[in-house]
Design a protein around this motif. Sequence first.
Motif, PDB file in Angstrom:
ATOM      1  N   GLY A  66       0.822  -1.204   0.000  1.00 36.53           N
ATOM      2  CA  GLY A  66       0.000   0.000   0.000  1.00 36.53           C
ATOM      3  C   GLY A  66       0.853   1.250   0.000  1.00 36.53           C
ATOM      4  O   GLY A  66       1.934   1.292   0.598  1.00 36.53           O
ATOM      5  N   GLU A  67       0.357   2.284  -0.668  1.00 47.90           N
ATOM      6  CA  GLU A  67       1.100   3.532  -0.685  1.00 47.90           C
ATOM      7  C   GLU A  67       1.012   4.220   0.673  1.00 47.90           C
ATOM      8  O   GLU A  67       0.136   3.914   1.491  1.00 47.90           O
ATOM      9  CB  GLU A  67       0.565   4.461  -1.777  1.00 47.90           C
ATOM     10  N   ASN A  68       1.955   5.136   0.899  1.00 42.66           N
ATOM     11  CA  ASN A  68       2.084   5.833   2.182  1.00 42.66           C
ATOM     12  C   ASN A  68       2.282   4.831   3.321  1.00 42.66           C
ATOM     13  O   ASN A  68       1.667   4.929   4.375  1.00 42.66           O
ATOM     14  CB  ASN A  68       0.862   6.712   2.452  1.00 42.66           C
ATOM     15  N   SER A  69       3.151   3.862   3.074  1.00 42.56           N
ATOM     16  CA  SER A  69       3.419   2.844   4.080  1.00 42.56           C
ATOM     17  C   SER A  69       4.909   2.540   4.110  1.00 42.56           C
ATOM     18  O   SER A  69       5.652   2.845   3.170  1.00 42.56           O
ATOM     19  CB  SER A  69       2.638   1.553   3.785  1.00 42.56           C
ATOM     20  N   GLN A 140       3.067   8.637  -0.839  1.00 40.80           N
ATOM     21  CA  GLN A 140       1.673   8.853  -1.193  1.00 40.80           C
ATOM     22  C   GLN A 140       1.555   9.206  -2.677  1.00 40.80           C
ATOM     23  O   GLN A 140       2.375   9.916  -3.231  1.00 40.80           O
ATOM     24  CB  GLN A 140       1.083   9.983  -0.335  1.00 40.80           C
ATOM     25  N   ASN A 178      -3.553   2.070  -3.610  1.00 41.71           N
ATOM     26  CA  ASN A 178      -3.834   3.094  -2.607  1.00 41.71           C
ATOM     27  C   ASN A 178      -4.452   2.461  -1.367  1.00 41.71           C
ATOM     28  O   ASN A 178      -4.912   1.315  -1.388  1.00 41.71           O
ATOM     29  CB  ASN A 178      -4.741   4.185  -3.178  1.00 41.71           C
ATOM     30  N   GLU A 179      -4.445   3.214  -0.297  1.00 35.57           N
ATOM     31  CA  GLU A 179      -4.880   2.668   1.001  1.00 35.57           C
ATOM     32  C   GLU A 179      -6.329   2.210   0.972  1.00 35.57           C
ATOM     33  O   GLU A 179      -6.676   1.170   1.527  1.00 35.57           O
ATOM     34  CB  GLU A 179      -4.687   3.743   2.083  1.00 35.57           C
ATOM     35  N   ARG A 180      -7.184   2.991   0.339  1.00 37.20           N
ATOM     36  CA  ARG A 180      -8.608   2.647   0.338  1.00 37.20           C
ATOM     37  C   ARG A 180      -8.865   1.336  -0.385  1.00 37.20           C
ATOM     38  O   ARG A 180      -9.641   0.498   0.078  1.00 37.20           O
ATOM     39  CB  ARG A 180      -9.406   3.779  -0.310  1.00 37.20           C
ATOM     40  N   GLN A 183      -7.797  -1.547   1.755  1.00 34.06           N
ATOM     41  CA  GLN A 183      -8.737  -1.814   2.846  1.00 34.06           C
ATOM     42  C   GLN A 183     -10.006  -2.475   2.335  1.00 34.06           C
ATOM     43  O   GLN A 183     -10.579  -3.338   3.005  1.00 34.06           O
ATOM     44  CB  GLN A 183      -9.063  -0.508   3.569  1.00 34.06           C
ATOM     45  N   LYS A 325      -3.449  -5.399  10.147  1.00 36.44           N
ATOM     46  CA  LYS A 325      -2.436  -4.750   9.323  1.00 36.44           C
ATOM     47  C   LYS A 325      -1.924  -5.734   8.281  1.00 36.44           C
ATOM     48  O   LYS A 325      -1.944  -6.943   8.481  1.00 36.44           O
ATOM     49  CB  LYS A 325      -1.267  -4.260  10.190  1.00 36.44           C
ATOM     50  N   HIS A 326      -1.459  -5.148   7.179  1.00 29.37           N
ATOM     51  CA  HIS A 326      -0.795  -5.948   6.158  1.00 29.37           C
ATOM     52  C   HIS A 326       0.539  -6.396   6.729  1.00 29.37           C
ATOM     53  O   HIS A 326       1.388  -5.572   7.055  1.00 29.37           O
ATOM     54  CB  HIS A 326      -0.605  -5.106   4.889  1.00 29.37           C
ATOM     55  N   SER A 331       0.697  -0.808   6.877  1.00 26.44           N
ATOM     56  CA  SER A 331      -0.587  -0.465   6.245  1.00 26.44           C
ATOM     57  C   SER A 331      -1.729  -0.987   7.108  1.00 26.44           C
ATOM     58  O   SER A 331      -1.811  -2.186   7.386  1.00 26.44           O
ATOM     59  CB  SER A 331      -0.671  -1.060   4.837  1.00 26.44           C
TER      60      SER A 331
END
Length: 582
Positions: A66-69, A140, A178-180, A183, A325-326, A331
């Motif tokens: 995931g991005e921002n991770s 991100q 992306n994060e969404r 999830q 969490k991943h 993430s």
Amino acid sequence: MKISKDSQMVLITFLAIGFFTLSLSRGALALGASPASAADNSSLIVLSHEIPYGQGKVGDGGAWIGENSTVSGLLRVESRCSSKLEIDYQLQIPAPLVVRKVPPDIIVEKKADGLRLKANFLLITKSDQWFRMIEIHVPQGMASKNPSVPLVVQAVIHRLSDGQVWQRQKTFSLKVVNERKLQESFIVGELVIPADEQGRPQQKLKKNTILLTAESLLARWLKGEQEAIFTPAAYAAVDITNKLEDRVNLLARLDFLDPKTGQKVRGFDPPLPQGHEGLGQMTDGGVVYQMVSLSPRGQEKVILPIYAQDGLVLPGHYLVRLELKHFGTDSLIGQYSRSIEVSSPQWGPLIITLFSLIVAIGMVVIIYLKRRYFLQLKSRELISIALFGTIIFAVVNVPGTLLWRFAHIFLGPFSFFITGFFHEIIFYMLLTSLVVLIPKPGAITLVIIIKSMMSDLLFGGFSATSFLSMGVSALILEIAYYLSGLTRNRATVGRERATVGRAIGGGCLKLPYRTIWITALVCGLGDMAISYINFNIFMLLYRLYYASWYIAVYLLVSGFLYTAIAVPLGFTLSRRLSIIGG
């Protein structure tokens, strides 16, 4: 010199054999050298990686991140050669990935297209390994610009025994989302507390409640110290579904928090063996971890043990938080909170059950000591008692038991609204009429014994609970009818019954209404006491849980209301039986 044809043929044959032998020797040399040139290139070492850490084998598209991770990765090189090898290792990490953390023996070089991680090391013998952990940050917005990131591993292999050199290269990819989207790739079911070892809900226990595990009093008294309890007090279970086409590892974490401050509460973590308590200070208290591996489009049930020892965790309300969490990254897939209640062991059911045991044994002793009293009863009275006991079994136990099996399907725990007609109304109507006809202490006890023994023998229900319930019911009902005056004022009741017997033409039982209502009141209260004691016996012996409101409704409706309705009907029935019997 002229050579014959035969000699020419022999000479040609020898030359051919010599040439063939030379070719074989050269081929053998070539074959012998090939492992050192081509075969060793693929078999001398094994280049492997786990990015994210723990991911293992992935599909052709690469592992998901995931991005921002921040992603943890494992780099590993293993020797397949018995000779000593020197390895020049290089990992190409393209921009915009950022290396956050590397070991001291890895050199990081910045290039125009990204970073180079370089290392030099020795592999001494076969199966010798070199492995290092690194951390990579995924910025991100990378999912829209660089959804697929190739990472290239290069290795220059020096075999020190003969100085030969080979090169190996391997490319693997990472899929950035992306994060969404990450999830939404998982479906998380309801967090079930308490559950059993297989993750099934504990229907016999109160929902969202943990019962503290009491320590051994004997061990505490003998050893003078607390005994570590390694059996979980309960389990938490949740179903997780993977909607991706690749295998994904998740880390499930269970935190126990103070609902007011939000701070983590210690005491819910697994107990440590004696002498290793200091390790608990190094860990995050009140936390339980478990990794779950989800197959492509598969579902797994995550079962987490919950440890809560009496004396370490105080009774009260807590907030339990499930965090997913991943695995190998930070993430966050999701957080799910639930308020739970921690309750201490209830001594009430134990005390009441012990009291019931004493009562049941005491009733057996009293019957044995008063056996002459029961033998002095008239034959007519004994026949009537036996007849009433059989009738009660036939019209109360048999239809009540059969009806309960069907009523329980539709009404569940509220089946007593229907079965109470047999077990309460008809039972107390017949029992009251018997007491009016034979107002002697002990008649109730004999009827209950006959009814219970017939039910247990025919339905196979003889158990500790039936023995305890039989003794308690006999004692409480004997006391109830005695307090009502029916068995206490035997002479008065007998005269009134005789008067009715002579008044065939419409006479009525000349007991005052006050006696009838008092009997209804004390019998209703007595049946409430019997039902309450039975609830506690079941809670202790069968580890059942009953909500307080359910117990209250049962006691008021089935215990008091149905009994109070049945008692006046019993007086009416006794009047008619007195008229018929004369």
